[in-house]
Design an enzyme around this catalytic site. Structure first.
Site, PDB file in Angstrom:
ATOM      1  N   PHE A 155      74.353 -29.928 -22.481  1.00 18.96           N
ATOM      2  CA  PHE A 155      73.818 -28.751 -23.173  1.00 18.96           C
ATOM      3  C   PHE A 155      72.341 -28.957 -23.445  1.00 18.96           C
ATOM      4  O   PHE A 155      71.820 -28.495 -24.444  1.00 18.96           O
ATOM      5  CB  PHE A 155      74.594 -28.512 -24.474  1.00 18.96           C
ATOM      6  CG  PHE A 155      76.069 -28.288 -24.255  1.00 18.96           C
ATOM      7  CD1 PHE A 155      76.536 -27.061 -23.807  1.00 18.96           C
ATOM      8  CD2 PHE A 155      76.981 -29.310 -24.459  1.00 18.96           C
ATOM      9  CE1 PHE A 155      77.899 -26.855 -23.575  1.00 18.96           C
ATOM     10  CE2 PHE A 155      78.337 -29.112 -24.236  1.00 18.96           C
ATOM     11  CZ  PHE A 155      78.799 -27.879 -23.796  1.00 18.96           C
ATOM     12  N   ASN A 215      76.677 -20.968 -22.606  1.00 20.27           N
ATOM     13  CA  ASN A 215      75.447 -20.422 -22.031  1.00 20.27           C
ATOM     14  C   ASN A 215      75.477 -18.893 -21.978  1.00 20.27           C
ATOM     15  O   ASN A 215      74.483 -18.232 -22.265  1.00 20.27           O
ATOM     16  CB  ASN A 215      75.211 -20.992 -20.632  1.00 20.27           C
ATOM     17  CG  ASN A 215      74.484 -22.328 -20.695  1.00 20.27           C
ATOM     18  OD1 ASN A 215      74.134 -22.795 -21.771  1.00 20.27           O
ATOM     19  ND2 ASN A 215      74.272 -22.948 -19.553  1.00 20.27           N
ATOM     20  N   ALA A 259      63.288 -11.987 -29.894  1.00 18.05           N
ATOM     21  CA  ALA A 259      63.065 -10.939 -28.887  1.00 18.05           C
ATOM     22  C   ALA A 259      61.847 -11.323 -28.067  1.00 18.05           C
ATOM     23  O   ALA A 259      60.953 -12.007 -28.551  1.00 18.05           O
ATOM     24  CB  ALA A 259      62.844  -9.610 -29.592  1.00 18.05           C
ATOM     25  N   CYS A 267      68.966 -22.242 -15.813  1.00 16.43           N
ATOM     26  CA  CYS A 267      70.372 -22.165 -16.248  1.00 16.43           C
ATOM     27  C   CYS A 267      70.858 -20.758 -16.548  1.00 16.43           C
ATOM     28  O   CYS A 267      71.772 -20.264 -15.871  1.00 16.43           O
ATOM     29  CB  CYS A 267      70.576 -23.036 -17.475  1.00 16.43           C
ATOM     30  SG  CYS A 267      70.516 -24.782 -17.092  1.00 16.43           S
ATOM     31  N   LYS A 270      71.238 -18.034 -13.708  1.00 10.72           N
ATOM     32  CA  LYS A 270      72.212 -18.481 -12.704  1.00 10.72           C
ATOM     33  C   LYS A 270      73.612 -18.557 -13.317  1.00 10.72           C
ATOM     34  O   LYS A 270      74.590 -18.118 -12.701  1.00 10.72           O
ATOM     35  CB  LYS A 270      71.775 -19.850 -12.183  1.00 10.72           C
ATOM     36  CG  LYS A 270      72.588 -20.401 -11.044  1.00 10.72           C
ATOM     37  CD  LYS A 270      71.797 -21.472 -10.306  1.00 10.72           C
ATOM     38  CE  LYS A 270      71.725 -22.774 -11.052  1.00 10.72           C
ATOM     39  NZ  LYS A 270      72.903 -23.634 -10.941  1.00 10.72           N
TER      40      LYS A 270
HETATM   41  C1  UDX Z   1      69.516 -23.623 -21.557  1.00  9.68           C
HETATM   42  C2  UDX Z   1      70.526 -23.934 -22.654  1.00  9.68           C
HETATM   43  O1  UDX Z   1      69.908 -23.769 -23.939  1.00  9.68           O
HETATM   44  C3  UDX Z   1      71.080 -25.336 -22.490  1.00  9.68           C
HETATM   45  O2  UDX Z   1      72.080 -25.573 -23.481  1.00  9.68           O
HETATM   46  C4  UDX Z   1      71.680 -25.448 -21.103  1.00  9.68           C
HETATM   47  O3  UDX Z   1      72.180 -26.729 -20.887  1.00  9.68           O
HETATM   48  C5  UDX Z   1      70.652 -25.106 -20.035  1.00  9.68           C
HETATM   49  O4  UDX Z   1      70.113 -23.809 -20.300  1.00  9.68           O
HETATM   50  P1  UDX Z   1      66.933 -24.117 -21.050  1.00  9.68           P
HETATM   51  O5  UDX Z   1      67.119 -23.365 -19.777  1.00  9.68           O
HETATM   52  O6  UDX Z   1      66.196 -25.400 -21.001  1.00  9.68           O
HETATM   53  O7  UDX Z   1      68.377 -24.466 -21.713  1.00  9.68           O
HETATM   54  O8  UDX Z   1      66.150 -23.181 -22.047  1.00  9.68           O
HETATM   55  P2  UDX Z   1      66.377 -22.438 -23.438  1.00  9.68           P
HETATM   56  O9  UDX Z   1      65.525 -23.068 -24.471  1.00  9.68           O
HETATM   57  O10 UDX Z   1      67.796 -22.267 -23.769  1.00  9.68           O
HETATM   58  O11 UDX Z   1      65.720 -21.006 -23.111  1.00  9.68           O
HETATM   59  C6  UDX Z   1      66.192 -20.215 -22.013  1.00  9.68           C
HETATM   60  C7  UDX Z   1      65.413 -18.938 -21.900  1.00  9.68           C
HETATM   61  O12 UDX Z   1      65.707 -18.059 -22.968  1.00  9.68           O
HETATM   62  C8  UDX Z   1      63.887 -19.105 -21.930  1.00  9.68           C
HETATM   63  O13 UDX Z   1      63.300 -18.265 -20.944  1.00  9.68           O
HETATM   64  C9  UDX Z   1      63.482 -18.664 -23.319  1.00  9.68           C
HETATM   65  O14 UDX Z   1      62.169 -18.156 -23.378  1.00  9.68           O
HETATM   66  C10 UDX Z   1      64.522 -17.579 -23.575  1.00  9.68           C
HETATM   67  N1  UDX Z   1      64.782 -17.366 -25.014  1.00  9.68           N
HETATM   68  C11 UDX Z   1      65.376 -18.356 -25.750  1.00  9.68           C
HETATM   69  C12 UDX Z   1      64.467 -16.147 -25.602  1.00  9.68           C
HETATM   70  O15 UDX Z   1      63.943 -15.237 -24.946  1.00  9.68           O
HETATM   71  N2  UDX Z   1      64.776 -15.955 -26.912  1.00  9.68           N
HETATM   72  C13 UDX Z   1      65.360 -16.908 -27.685  1.00  9.68           C
HETATM   73  O16 UDX Z   1      65.607 -16.642 -28.869  1.00  9.68           O
HETATM   74  C14 UDX Z   1      65.667 -18.143 -27.092  1.00  9.68           C
END
Ligand code: UDX
Length: 441
Positions: A155, A215, A259, A267, A270
């Site tokens: 995670f 996810n 937002a 991740c 996909k």
């Molecule tokens: C994610 C999951 O959090 C992780 O548990 C999993 O193993 C892999 O995918 P990651 O892809 O590294 O991790 O990024 P994350 O910090 O979760 O953000 C994903 C996307 O969501 C980013 O583009 C981020 O900008 C966006 N996001 C995140 C938002 O737009 N708003 C939020 O409140 C949080």
């Protein structure tokens, strides 16, 4: 214990380095010679805070090494992590060819019974497929299966991957035999001794589904607040205050209610697509997740709509884009929402001036002369007709309203990542479209 990691990309390398850190002997395997060569020289080929230090410490102490030789990697191991890529096919389903090859490799080269752990994000029932592949391989040699198959989803978030792996919220282990559970428990014992967290021991399919559900739920949370943002923009309410107040409810929580420009990365896009696909194959139409995706597509188009609203035609304009990484503290541009924004501008004939503190090398050849790569935010913004924030890098917060007003040709700011205080910008005479806020100026 002796641990092998097949595939030393983002997930694999973090897994290898943290396994070494908690006291195991680790060998990383990859077919990519240049990646292995770089790692042998102690260099992490991507940006991940803390990983370089962990790798160096592991290599110096001899607890971690890397190889391209499968036989070398798989002789005498207790646990093999499969961390290979699962790229999406055109129809949205994940391509599991590399996972199958990894299983075949274990079958061919493992010198004794091992626990084969799926760590790559894979569809539910992949564990069963891996077992089937291992069984067939064994049968073809006139043997019966001696390896166990385990699902142990990660995670980790990019940018905090090392911390997330060393100090996880929970460890999930799915296995179908007591012996495999026992091995995994021993593997994680040193980590659990140092950091107490829930250890969820379950069957393989449930573990696989925990990853999908986690996810998909987080992505849905993001789309939910982006939908609320659209209503806030239309009514004059403030999405951030809405999210903060919602977050005070312990049942909801504040995280993943920011937002913005929508979710990107390797991740969420996909995984959501794959989960929809898997559900559909199982006879369930996961309409909620299709809507999550639709809202995310809409979120990525939001800046273009705002630019048109304020500038009318955009094809003859110069637009500064701040940030191309899918989120701050990473140079990863996989499925980055900024790419959609820039693609749309380039398609209009707009001149784009792009800055990102670390990710620019990854887009160097992507758009040719239509996108000017800039060494600083100031260079990108100076003379542009508008600025759009696509990644909330902390350094952008330091830019003052007065600087933006001075550098921009037209006083137009589209803040898709809520980097700045819209009132402060408006007070400086700027026209501001900030996500989840009414237009100001
Ligand atoms: C994610 C999951 O959090 C992780 O548990 C999993 O193993 C892999 O995918 P990651 O892809 O590294 O991790 O990024 P994350 O910090 O979760 O953000 C994903 C996307 O969501 C980013 O583009 C981020 O900008 C966006 N996001 C995140 C938002 O737009 N708003 C939020 O409140 C949080």
């Amino acid at each position: 214990m002796n641990v092998a990691v097949i595939g030393v990309g983002h997930v694999g390398l973090v897994t290898a380095a943290t396994m070494a850190k908690i006291g195991h002997n680790v060998i990383g395997f990859d077919i990519d010679e240049s990646k292995v060569e770089s790692l042998r020289n102690g260099i992490v080929p991507f940006h991940e805070p803390g990983l370089q230090e962990l790798l160096t410490a592991g290599m110096d102490s001899g607890s971690i090494r890397v190889t391209t030789d499968a036989a070398d990697a798989l002789s005498d191991v207790d646990v093999v992590f499969i961390c290979v890529g699962t790229p999406r096919r055109e129809d949205g389903s994940p391509n599991l060819t590399y996972v199958q090859s990894a299983a075949a490799m274990v079958s061919t080269h493992a010198t004794r019974p091992t626990v084969v752990v799926e760590k790559s994000t894979v569809p539910v029932q992949t564990g069963e497929r891996i077992r089937q592949a291992l069984t067939l391989q064994a049968q073809s040699r006139g043997q019966s299966l001696t390896h166990d198959v385990v699902s142990n989803p990660e995670f980790l978030k990019e940018g905090t991957a090392v911390e997330d792996t060393l100090y996880p919220d929970r460890i999930v282990v799915g296995a179908d035999s007591a012996a495999a559970h026992e091995v995994m428990r021993r593997l994680y014992e040193p980590q659990l001794a140092a950091h107490d967290c829930p250890y969820v021991a379950t069957d393989v399919k449930t573990a696989e589904l925990i990853k999908h559900a986690s996810n998909a739920f987080l992505a849905t949370k993001i789309s939910f607040i982006n939908a609320v943002a659209r209503i806030c923009e239309a009514t004059g309410a403030d999405v951030e205050t809405v999210a903060d107040a919602m977050g005070h409810d312990g049942r909801i929580g504040r995280s993943f209610l920011n937002a913005g420009l929508g979710y990107g990365g390797s991740c969420f896009p996909k995984d959501v697509e794959a989960f929809i696909h898997i559900a559909s194959d199982l006879g369930y139409d996961f309409g909620l997740l299709r809507e999550t995706e639709r809202i995310n597509r809409e979120a990525k188009r939001w800046p273009i709509g705002q630019l048109r609203r304020m500038l009318w035609n955009i094809g003859d304009k110069t637009i500064a884009i701040l940030g191309v990484a899918f989120k701050p503290h990473t140079d990863d541009i996989r499925d980055a929402p900024a790419l959609d924004v820039i693609d749309a501008l380039v398609a209009e004939g707009t001149t784009v001036r792009l800055h990102d503190p670390v990710a620019l090398p990854h887009v160097a050849d992507r758009w040719g002369r239509a996108v000017v790569l800039c060494d600083s935010a100031e260079e990108a913004i100076r003379g542009a007709h508008a600025v759009v924030t696509c990644t909330e890098w902390p350094e952008y917060e330091k830019l003052t309203p007065a600087q933006l007003a001075e550098w921009l040709e037209f006083p137009v700011v589209v803040d898709a990542r809520k980097v700045w205080d819209p009132e402060a910008l408006a007070a400086e005479g700027l026209n501001v479209a900030s996500v989840g806020r009414q237009l100001l100026g």
